[in-house]
Design an enzyme around this catalytic site. Structure first.
Site, PDB file in Angstrom:
ATOM      1  N   CYS A 157     -15.290 -13.286   5.735  1.00 15.96           N
ATOM      2  CA  CYS A 157     -16.332 -14.079   6.907  1.00 15.96           C
ATOM      3  C   CYS A 157     -17.284 -15.185   6.104  1.00 15.96           C
ATOM      4  O   CYS A 157     -17.691 -15.090   5.264  1.00 15.96           O
ATOM      5  CB  CYS A 157     -17.066 -13.110   7.870  1.00 15.96           C
ATOM      6  SG  CYS A 157     -16.262 -11.678   8.398  1.00 15.96           S
TER       7      CYS A 157
ATOM      8  N   ARG B 250     -12.403 -19.154   2.141  1.00 26.23           N
ATOM      9  CA  ARG B 250     -12.842 -17.370   1.815  1.00 26.23           C
ATOM     10  C   ARG B 250     -11.811 -16.560   2.671  1.00 26.23           C
ATOM     11  O   ARG B 250     -12.043 -15.366   2.312  1.00 26.23           O
ATOM     12  CB  ARG B 250     -14.391 -17.256   2.368  1.00 26.23           C
ATOM     13  CG  ARG B 250     -15.279 -18.283   1.581  1.00 26.23           C
ATOM     14  CD  ARG B 250     -16.414 -18.054   2.503  1.00 26.23           C
ATOM     15  NE  ARG B 250     -17.219 -16.592   2.430  1.00 26.23           N
ATOM     16  CZ  ARG B 250     -18.012 -16.101   1.677  1.00 26.23           C
ATOM     17  NH1 ARG B 250     -18.590 -17.162   0.658  1.00 26.23           N
ATOM     18  NH2 ARG B 250     -18.597 -14.819   1.653  1.00 26.23           N
TER      19      ARG B 250
ATOM     20  N   TRP C 240     -13.091 -12.617   9.558  1.00 28.96           N
ATOM     21  CA  TRP C 240     -12.020 -11.852   8.708  1.00 28.96           C
ATOM     22  C   TRP C 240     -12.087 -10.342   9.115  1.00 28.96           C
ATOM     23  O   TRP C 240     -13.000  -9.667   8.924  1.00 28.96           O
ATOM     24  CB  TRP C 240     -12.255 -11.766   7.195  1.00 28.96           C
ATOM     25  CG  TRP C 240     -11.170 -11.322   6.353  1.00 28.96           C
ATOM     26  CD1 TRP C 240      -9.979 -12.008   5.918  1.00 28.96           C
ATOM     27  CD2 TRP C 240     -10.814  -9.998   5.867  1.00 28.96           C
ATOM     28  NE1 TRP C 240      -9.162 -11.275   5.032  1.00 28.96           N
ATOM     29  CE2 TRP C 240      -9.886  -9.991   5.257  1.00 28.96           C
ATOM     30  CE3 TRP C 240     -11.716  -8.828   5.885  1.00 28.96           C
ATOM     31  CZ2 TRP C 240      -9.126  -8.975   4.448  1.00 28.96           C
ATOM     32  CZ3 TRP C 240     -11.173  -7.650   5.396  1.00 28.96           C
ATOM     33  CH2 TRP C 240      -9.883  -7.787   4.583  1.00 28.96           C
TER      34      TRP C 240
ATOM     35  N   ASN D 150     -21.919 -11.347   8.743  1.00 31.32           N
ATOM     36  CA  ASN D 150     -20.866 -10.862   7.610  1.00 31.32           C
ATOM     37  C   ASN D 150     -21.374  -9.525   7.100  1.00 31.32           C
ATOM     38  O   ASN D 150     -22.377  -9.329   7.116  1.00 31.32           O
ATOM     39  CB  ASN D 150     -20.779 -11.779   6.612  1.00 31.32           C
ATOM     40  CG  ASN D 150     -20.407 -13.204   7.113  1.00 31.32           C
ATOM     41  OD1 ASN D 150     -20.101 -13.604   7.921  1.00 31.32           O
ATOM     42  ND2 ASN D 150     -20.835 -13.940   6.075  1.00 31.32           N
ATOM     43  N   GLY D 151     -20.507  -8.760   6.984  1.00 38.06           N
ATOM     44  CA  GLY D 151     -20.758  -7.486   6.548  1.00 38.06           C
ATOM     45  C   GLY D 151     -20.324  -6.455   7.451  1.00 38.06           C
ATOM     46  O   GLY D 151     -19.373  -6.672   8.348  1.00 38.06           O
TER      47      GLY D 151
ATOM     48  N   GLU E 236      -1.656  -9.898 -14.087  1.00 34.55           N
ATOM     49  CA  GLU E 236      -2.213 -10.816 -13.650  1.00 34.55           C
ATOM     50  C   GLU E 236      -1.059 -11.914 -12.862  1.00 34.55           C
ATOM     51  O   GLU E 236      -0.990 -12.334 -11.753  1.00 34.55           O
ATOM     52  CB  GLU E 236      -2.998 -11.898 -14.559  1.00 34.55           C
ATOM     53  CG  GLU E 236      -3.550 -13.178 -13.877  1.00 34.55           C
ATOM     54  CD  GLU E 236      -4.582 -12.884 -12.695  1.00 34.55           C
ATOM     55  OE1 GLU E 236      -4.799 -11.832 -12.354  1.00 34.55           O
ATOM     56  OE2 GLU E 236      -4.979 -14.186 -12.117  1.00 34.55           O
TER      57      GLU E 236
ATOM     58  N   LYS F  44      -0.436 -12.989  -8.814  1.00 38.10           N
ATOM     59  CA  LYS F  44      -0.420 -14.542  -8.551  1.00 38.10           C
ATOM     60  C   LYS F  44       0.717 -14.504  -7.434  1.00 38.10           C
ATOM     61  O   LYS F  44       0.695 -15.052  -6.448  1.00 38.10           O
ATOM     62  CB  LYS F  44      -0.441 -15.292  -9.684  1.00 38.10           C
ATOM     63  CG  LYS F  44      -1.692 -15.302 -10.612  1.00 38.10           C
ATOM     64  CD  LYS F  44      -2.900 -16.102  -9.739  1.00 38.10           C
ATOM     65  CE  LYS F  44      -3.564 -15.247  -9.147  1.00 38.10           C
ATOM     66  NZ  LYS F  44      -4.957 -14.681  -9.437  1.00 38.10           N
TER      67      LYS F  44
ATOM     68  N   GLU G 218       0.377 -12.618  -4.138  1.00 39.31           N
ATOM     69  CA  GLU G 218      -1.002 -12.985  -3.279  1.00 39.31           C
ATOM     70  C   GLU G 218      -0.559 -14.420  -2.591  1.00 39.31           C
ATOM     71  O   GLU G 218      -0.808 -14.396  -1.542  1.00 39.31           O
ATOM     72  CB  GLU G 218      -1.967 -13.604  -4.337  1.00 39.31           C
ATOM     73  CG  GLU G 218      -3.143 -12.573  -4.734  1.00 39.31           C
ATOM     74  CD  GLU G 218      -4.072 -13.125  -5.421  1.00 39.31           C
ATOM     75  OE1 GLU G 218      -5.316 -12.838  -5.387  1.00 39.31           O
ATOM     76  OE2 GLU G 218      -3.751 -13.964  -6.515  1.00 39.31           O
TER      77      GLU G 218
ATOM     78  N   HIS H 214      10.169   4.315 -18.022  1.00 36.67           N
ATOM     79  CA  HIS H 214       9.983   5.666 -17.218  1.00 36.67           C
ATOM     80  C   HIS H 214       9.727   5.428 -15.787  1.00 36.67           C
ATOM     81  O   HIS H 214       8.937   5.752 -15.002  1.00 36.67           O
ATOM     82  CB  HIS H 214       8.383   6.016 -17.626  1.00 36.67           C
ATOM     83  CG  HIS H 214       8.476   6.249 -19.268  1.00 36.67           C
ATOM     84  ND1 HIS H 214       9.100   7.074 -19.746  1.00 36.67           N
ATOM     85  CD2 HIS H 214       7.798   5.304 -20.253  1.00 36.67           C
ATOM     86  CE1 HIS H 214       8.699   7.018 -21.206  1.00 36.67           C
ATOM     87  NE2 HIS H 214       8.236   6.097 -21.437  1.00 36.67           N
TER      88      HIS H 214
ATOM     89  N   LYS I  20     -11.166 -14.782  -0.405  1.00 31.40           N
ATOM     90  CA  LYS I  20     -11.668 -15.292  -1.508  1.00 31.40           C
ATOM     91  C   LYS I  20     -12.566 -14.393  -2.184  1.00 31.40           C
ATOM     92  O   LYS I  20     -12.634 -14.142  -3.469  1.00 31.40           O
ATOM     93  CB  LYS I  20     -12.214 -16.639  -1.540  1.00 31.40           C
ATOM     94  CG  LYS I  20     -12.890 -17.245  -2.892  1.00 31.40           C
ATOM     95  CD  LYS I  20     -11.573 -17.607  -3.750  1.00 31.40           C
ATOM     96  CE  LYS I  20     -11.920 -18.042  -5.156  1.00 31.40           C
ATOM     97  NZ  LYS I  20     -10.983 -17.632  -6.033  1.00 31.40           N
TER      98      LYS I  20
HETATM   99  C1  G6P Z   1     -10.429 -11.059  -3.873  1.00 30.92           C
HETATM  100  C2  G6P Z   1     -10.131 -12.376  -4.421  1.00 30.92           C
HETATM  101  C3  G6P Z   1      -9.591 -12.142  -6.138  1.00 30.92           C
HETATM  102  C4  G6P Z   1     -10.617 -11.819  -6.863  1.00 30.92           C
HETATM  103  C5  G6P Z   1     -11.383 -10.505  -6.344  1.00 30.92           C
HETATM  104  C6  G6P Z   1     -12.529 -10.482  -7.191  1.00 30.92           C
HETATM  105  O1  G6P Z   1      -9.621 -10.189  -4.161  1.00 30.92           O
HETATM  106  O2  G6P Z   1      -8.814 -12.765  -3.694  1.00 30.92           O
HETATM  107  O3  G6P Z   1      -8.979 -13.730  -6.219  1.00 30.92           O
HETATM  108  O4  G6P Z   1      -9.997 -11.834  -7.905  1.00 30.92           O
HETATM  109  O5  G6P Z   1     -11.408 -10.560  -5.141  1.00 30.92           O
HETATM  110  O6  G6P Z   1     -13.563 -11.394  -6.776  1.00 30.92           O
HETATM  111  P1  G6P Z   1     -14.682 -11.620  -7.642  1.00 30.92           P
HETATM  112  O7  G6P Z   1     -15.192 -12.978  -7.065  1.00 30.92           O
HETATM  113  O8  G6P Z   1     -15.553 -10.462  -7.890  1.00 30.92           O
HETATM  114  O9  G6P Z   1     -14.225 -12.116  -9.092  1.00 30.92           O
END
Ligand code: G6P
Length: 619
Positions: A2, A27, A74, A100-101, A492, A496, A499, A515, A614
């Site tokens: 949010c 975000r 969100w 937010n929260g 990673e 990616k 996501e 395995h 984000k």
């Molecule tokens: C969310 C984002 C990721 C990020 C993660 C941790 O899931 O979509 O891209 O890696 O949070 O966020 P931070 O700001 O703590 O690195």
């Protein structure tokens, strides 16, 4: 997650709120809304969907409405729909707020308020806060005969005393048409201070267009803003004096700058950003790394017997690289923890243990909670954070900034390479202080400074990487395999891809494939290998052959000039040679580009992937 933006000043509030909400879109959100206040009347407009949908149902801006609040939601409590979208107005029609929260005791409060005859219209926890403030505002302080000096402010404080959970709030009241209140606990809130105008927001990117002067609120604080002044108090009504600071980035850093997407811009920025991250910190000739922020803790770090790295998502992958490097280079017992698990695990933390929390945003709720838990148990907690002044930066004992500028694309890219850059610098420095010869440290650092130029070279192959994505983009299941320090890169790469392209992908240590996951391999299934020349090269080649024998299609990230590997690859992508320990900063780049191209080819909104945020500021 949010986003909040609120305005009080001399200009029409609506365009400023809309523009601010657009800056917060990255975000992640599913609905949006604004409320304006004019002549004692609230005008609320909110809808499920994008800001563009909100704009299409808004009335033309009115110059007289110079105070307002806005929100991107969100969904947590209650489906994403028009009614659950913020702002929420209380049952008296006087209080409007955005939040937010998460209000953890919302059910209890809702029951109590309902018993008092207070009606509810939404399924949200936020409406409970609006109604609670409204209830206290309407009924006053039954424990005292004295009318509070500022009834609105008092009602907010009174309500917040009943609330458990996290909040960033921006609140207006029809009886106080020239007053805006913000309150914070566990969710970021920043007040931008301009010339007789104020922007209250959850993220500096919604403020920077108006002013660079800002005040970061701390937990359990609230700010009351008037047209020409403001004051900060604790939620217990104690005045707090706070200095204004400068927002550390400029507007052009958050513009697309000719790129089609922020993600691509941020991938391409990596060489320059890493140069900035290393700048002034790497002394090649002396074989030393100077991380000024950690100076006070340098002895403890050198002597510690245990380092725990923690974070979420991509930051957790960087932590995993850190674990490998700290152990391999510095020979210190290192382990990586998901912050969300670590916070609840009641871990054994011995005296002298150092916890390193890694986070781009510095606001991830689980990472913040893990930090608090580790501090309570006596650990020294250091932060590796991008956003200057963020909650993690302020709640850790010391730390290192990434210096990569704002990261807008939800899929983290430049923050990852810089996080890896920082843990690499740290591991090399700890190794030098413990046992590594300065010549060896010097050679490694020399190589480290070549990494940005080598990334530039990889970026120049973007079109070829796009062809690899094109050839495989219709496949719904991919594997990513790597060993050693390239295992986190495999994780990673898979993250990616899922996501932003919504392709199912799994990252694994290459040898683990036998395995179980090997059962998934069918003809044509893309299997991405990181098979650079390193200590485990031959082993990885063995794994490649196991995949080929079962009809899998091999996409291999290999070292430039490796002729042998060509025989094993259906698609080959090369990266320049470097020493084993530095490879992740190179090998991740083609995987970022491949995920990007795959998502674009599948027609997805790369910078705003579905369901993702984000910065995950709730648990
Ligand atoms: C969310 C984002 C990721 C990020 C993660 C941790 O899931 O979509 O891209 O890696 O949070 O966020 P931070 O700001 O703590 O690195």
């Amino acid at each position: 997650m949010c986003g909040i933006v609120a305005y009080l000043g001399r200009k029409a509030a609506q365009p400023i709120l809309i523009e601010g909400l657009k800056r917060l879109e990255y975000r992640g959100y599913d609905s949006a809304g604004i409320a304006l206040l004019e002549g004692g009347r609230l005008a609320v407009c909110k809808t499920k969907g994008r800001i563009s949908e909100l704009e299409s149902i808004l009335n033309p801006p009115n110059e007289a409405q110079t105070i307002g609040i806005g929100h991107t939601r969100w969904a947590t409590h209650g489906a994403p729909n028009d009614v659950n979208a913020h702002p929420h107005v209380d049952y008296t029609g006087k209080i409007a707020l955005v939040h937010n929260g998460i209000i953890e005791n919302y059910a209890t409060l809702k029951t109590w308020l309902s018993e008092q005859g207070v009606p509810f219209v939404s399924d949200t926890d936020t409406e409970v806060v609006a109604n609670l403030i409204g209830y206290f505002y309407e009924n006053g302080d039954k424990r005292s005969d004295k009318e509070p000096e500022n009834r609105f402010e008092w009602a907010v404080q009174r309500a917040l005393h009943e609330v458990y959970g996290t909040y960033g709030l921006a609140i207006m009241c029809t009886d106080y048409p020239e007053m805006l209140i913000g309150a914070k606990k566990g969710s970021p809130l920043i007040l931008g201070v301009g010339q007789n105008e104020y922007v209250l927001a959850s993220d500096a990117s919604a403020i920077v267009q108006h002013t660079e002067q800002a005040m970061y609120l701390s937990d359990n604080e609230m700010v009351t803003v008037y047209p020409k002044s403001f004051h900060t108090k604790t939620t217990d009504n104690v005045l707090v004096s706070r200095e204004l600071g400068e927002i550390e980035f400029s507007l052009d850093q958050i513009e697309l700058d000719g790129f089609q997407h922020y993600m691509l811009k941020e991938i391409c920025e990596q060489p320059a950003r890493l140069e900035k991250c290393f700048s002034g910190r790497v002394d090649v000739r002396g074989g030393r790394v100077v991380l000024g922020g950690l100076a006070t803790y340098s002895r403890q770090l050198t002597q510690t017997k245990r380092i725990i790295l923690t974070g979420c998502g991509t930051a957790w992958h960087a932590a995993l690289v850190g674990e490998f490097l700290v152990e391999q280079l510095a020979r210190i017992n290192a382990e990586t923890e998901y912050a969300s698990e670590f916070r609840y695990r009641n871990p054994v933390i011995e005296e002298g243990t150092v916890v390193i929390a890694i986070s781009q945003s510095g606001e991830t709720a689980d990472t913040l909670a893990a930090i608090e838990m580790a501090k309570e148990r006596g650990a020294t907690v250091l932060g590796v954070v991008n956003v200057v002044g963020s909650s993690i930066a302020r709640n850790t004992d010391a730390g290192v900034y990434l210096r990569v500028g704002p990261e807008i694309g939800v899929a983290s890219t430049k923050a990852f390479t810089a996080q890896v850059g920082v843990v690499t610098m740290l591991a090399i420095e700890l190794a030098r202080r413990r046992h590594l010869g300065s010549d060896q440290a010097s050679a490694m650092l020399k190589e480290l400074l070549l990494i940005p130029e080598k990334i530039r070279h990889i970026l120049s192959q973007s079109d070829e990487i796009k062809k690899v994505a094109e050839a495989n983009v219709d496949r719904e299941n991919w594997l990513f395999l790597g060993r050693g320090v390239n295992y986190p890169v495999a994780l990673e790469g898979a993250l990616k891809l899922k996501e932003i392209s919504y392709i199912h992908a799994e990252g694994l240590p290459a040898a683990e494939m036998k395995h179980g996951p090997i059962a998934l391999i069918t003809k044509g299934m893309p299997v991405v290998f990181i098979a650079t020349q390193c200590s485990q090269y031959e082993k990885v080649l063995g794994n490649v052959e196991e995949v080929r024998a079962r009809g899998g299609k091999t996409i291999i990230v290999a070292t430039e000039g490796d002729e042998e590997i060509k025989k094993h690859a259906d698609h080959l992508i090369t990266v320049p040679q470097t020493i084993d320990h530095l490879q992740p900063m190179l090998t991740v780049v083609p995987l970022q580009l491949m995920a990007y191209h795959a998502a674009v080819l599948r027609g997805h909104d790369v910078d705003k992937p579905r369901n993702l945020a984000k910065s995950v500021t709730v648990e």
